[in-house]
Write a protein that holds these residues in place. Structure first.
Motif, PDB file in Angstrom:
ATOM      1  N   GLY A  73       0.818  -1.213   0.000  1.00  0.00           N
ATOM      2  CA  GLY A  73       0.000   0.000   0.000  1.00  0.00           C
ATOM      3  C   GLY A  73       0.849   1.259   0.000  1.00  0.00           C
ATOM      4  O   GLY A  73       0.524   2.243  -0.677  1.00  0.00           O
ATOM      5  N   SER A  77       0.979   4.032  -3.167  1.00  0.00           N
ATOM      6  CA  SER A  77       0.340   5.324  -2.888  1.00  0.00           C
ATOM      7  C   SER A  77       1.298   6.459  -2.574  1.00  0.00           C
ATOM      8  O   SER A  77       0.886   7.615  -2.550  1.00  0.00           O
ATOM      9  N   PHE A  80       1.555   9.720  -5.093  1.00  0.00           N
ATOM     10  CA  PHE A  80       0.365  10.563  -5.133  1.00  0.00           C
ATOM     11  C   PHE A  80       0.019  11.099  -3.742  1.00  0.00           C
ATOM     12  O   PHE A  80      -0.436  12.236  -3.609  1.00  0.00           O
ATOM     13  N   LEU A  81       0.253  10.281  -2.721  1.00  0.00           N
ATOM     14  CA  LEU A  81      -0.025  10.723  -1.358  1.00  0.00           C
ATOM     15  C   LEU A  81       0.910  11.871  -0.971  1.00  0.00           C
ATOM     16  O   LEU A  81       0.492  12.827  -0.310  1.00  0.00           O
ATOM     17  N   ARG A 217      -9.050   8.336  -8.407  1.00  0.00           N
ATOM     18  CA  ARG A 217      -7.769   7.876  -7.875  1.00  0.00           C
ATOM     19  C   ARG A 217      -7.427   8.615  -6.589  1.00  0.00           C
ATOM     20  O   ARG A 217      -6.986   8.016  -5.608  1.00  0.00           O
ATOM     21  N   ASN A 218      -7.650   9.936  -6.574  1.00  0.00           N
ATOM     22  CA  ASN A 218      -7.342  10.717  -5.379  1.00  0.00           C
ATOM     23  C   ASN A 218      -8.231  10.331  -4.209  1.00  0.00           C
ATOM     24  O   ASN A 218      -7.796  10.355  -3.049  1.00  0.00           O
ATOM     25  N   ILE A 221      -6.654   7.190  -2.947  1.00  0.00           N
ATOM     26  CA  ILE A 221      -5.394   7.513  -2.275  1.00  0.00           C
ATOM     27  C   ILE A 221      -5.668   8.203  -0.943  1.00  0.00           C
ATOM     28  O   ILE A 221      -4.934   8.020   0.035  1.00  0.00           O
ATOM     29  N   ALA A 224      -5.837   5.822   1.713  1.00  0.00           N
ATOM     30  CA  ALA A 224      -4.624   5.032   1.945  1.00  0.00           C
ATOM     31  C   ALA A 224      -4.071   5.184   3.358  1.00  0.00           C
ATOM     32  O   ALA A 224      -3.647   4.178   3.952  1.00  0.00           O
TER      33      ALA A 224
END
Length: 254
Positions: A73, A77, A80-81, A217-218, A221, A224
């Motif tokens: 994970g 991620s 983008f995280l 996607r966001n 994320i 996450a």
């Protein structure tokens, strides 16, 4: 005229309904999240063997499964995280970030716009000044507004053009709180490189530059950190209390 539900949710997301204090807390949390992402990458051993880190050993004890899920994970991620954390933090600590961008691009600082105080004249009513904003940008809708808190402060209105490109559709208006005169329109179409960089932070933060795909996607994320906490907590517990328990048992046996 009331703010939209999305505007109220934004108020919670940015200020925690706690004013400037809540805003500072959110900013610090963003920086900590960015730091966690960076240190998490450093903790992945033998990063060149990426395939091994993308495998989950489902038949192993639950501690190893939790570890593999946590590692997987994090790897999927972290980029983008980190982007979400960085852009969120700079929007909170806007003044130093704006100064840095202006310095790097050699762009003069945006002049400060103020309302002209006239003795005996009160601020315009909310509905009337919002009508002024809508008239200034036909076709745009009001997303969020920022009432003036000081006598010389301007009334801010965040507008949206529904059919524009994501990087062009969110102009910000500064209006005289007493007359409703538009003092400044912060529009990326007509802005400098610095303005485009600064205003793109929100778009990058929410992932609206790619439409529904990046927004979805966001959202994923954004969940996450919860998954990383759930899978990371057993690892922390095992190393912190499991080691102590094992040491205590060894002491008793000896």
């Amino acid at each position: 005229m009331k703010q939209s539900l999305q505007g109220l949710l934004l108020e919670w997301h940015v200020h925690l309904f706690a004013g400037d204090l809540g805003k500072q807390i959110v900013g610090v949390c963003g920086l900590l999240l960015l730091l966690l992402g960076m240190t998490g990458l450093l903790l992945v051993p033998k990063f060149r063997k990426l395939k091994n880190h993308l495998t989950i050993r489902w038949r192993s004890p639950w501690q190893l499964i939790s570890y593999d899920l946590h590692k997987l994970g994090g790897i999927l991620s972290v980029v983008f995280l980190s982007l979400i954390a960085f852009t969120g933090a700079v929007m909170i600590f806007w003044t130093p970030f704006e100064a840095a961008v202006n310095w790097l691009t050699r762009t003069p600082a945006t002049p400060e716009f103020v309302s002209k105080v006239v003795p005996g004249i009160r601020s315009m009513k909310l509905d009337d000044i919002l009508v002024k904003a809508e008239t200034a940008l036909p076709g745009a809708k009001i997303f969020k507004f920022y009432p003036a808190k000081e006598p010389e402060a301007t009334f801010g209105v965040w507008m949206q053009f529904p059919l524009e490109n994501a990087f062009n559709k969110d102009p910000f208006l500064s209006l005289d709180q007493y007359t409703g005169k538009v003092l400044h329109v912060d529009n990326q179409k007509q802005g400098s490189i610095a303005t485009r960089i600064l205003r793109s932070q929100y778009i990058l933060h929410i992932g609206s530059y790619g439409g529904l795909a990046t927004r979805s996607r966001n959202r994923a994320i954004g969940l996450a950190p919860i998954g990383l906490f759930v899978t990371g907590f057993p690892i922390w517990w095992s190393k912190t209390y499991g080691a102590k328990s094992k040491k205590s048992q060894q002491t008793k046996q000896s």
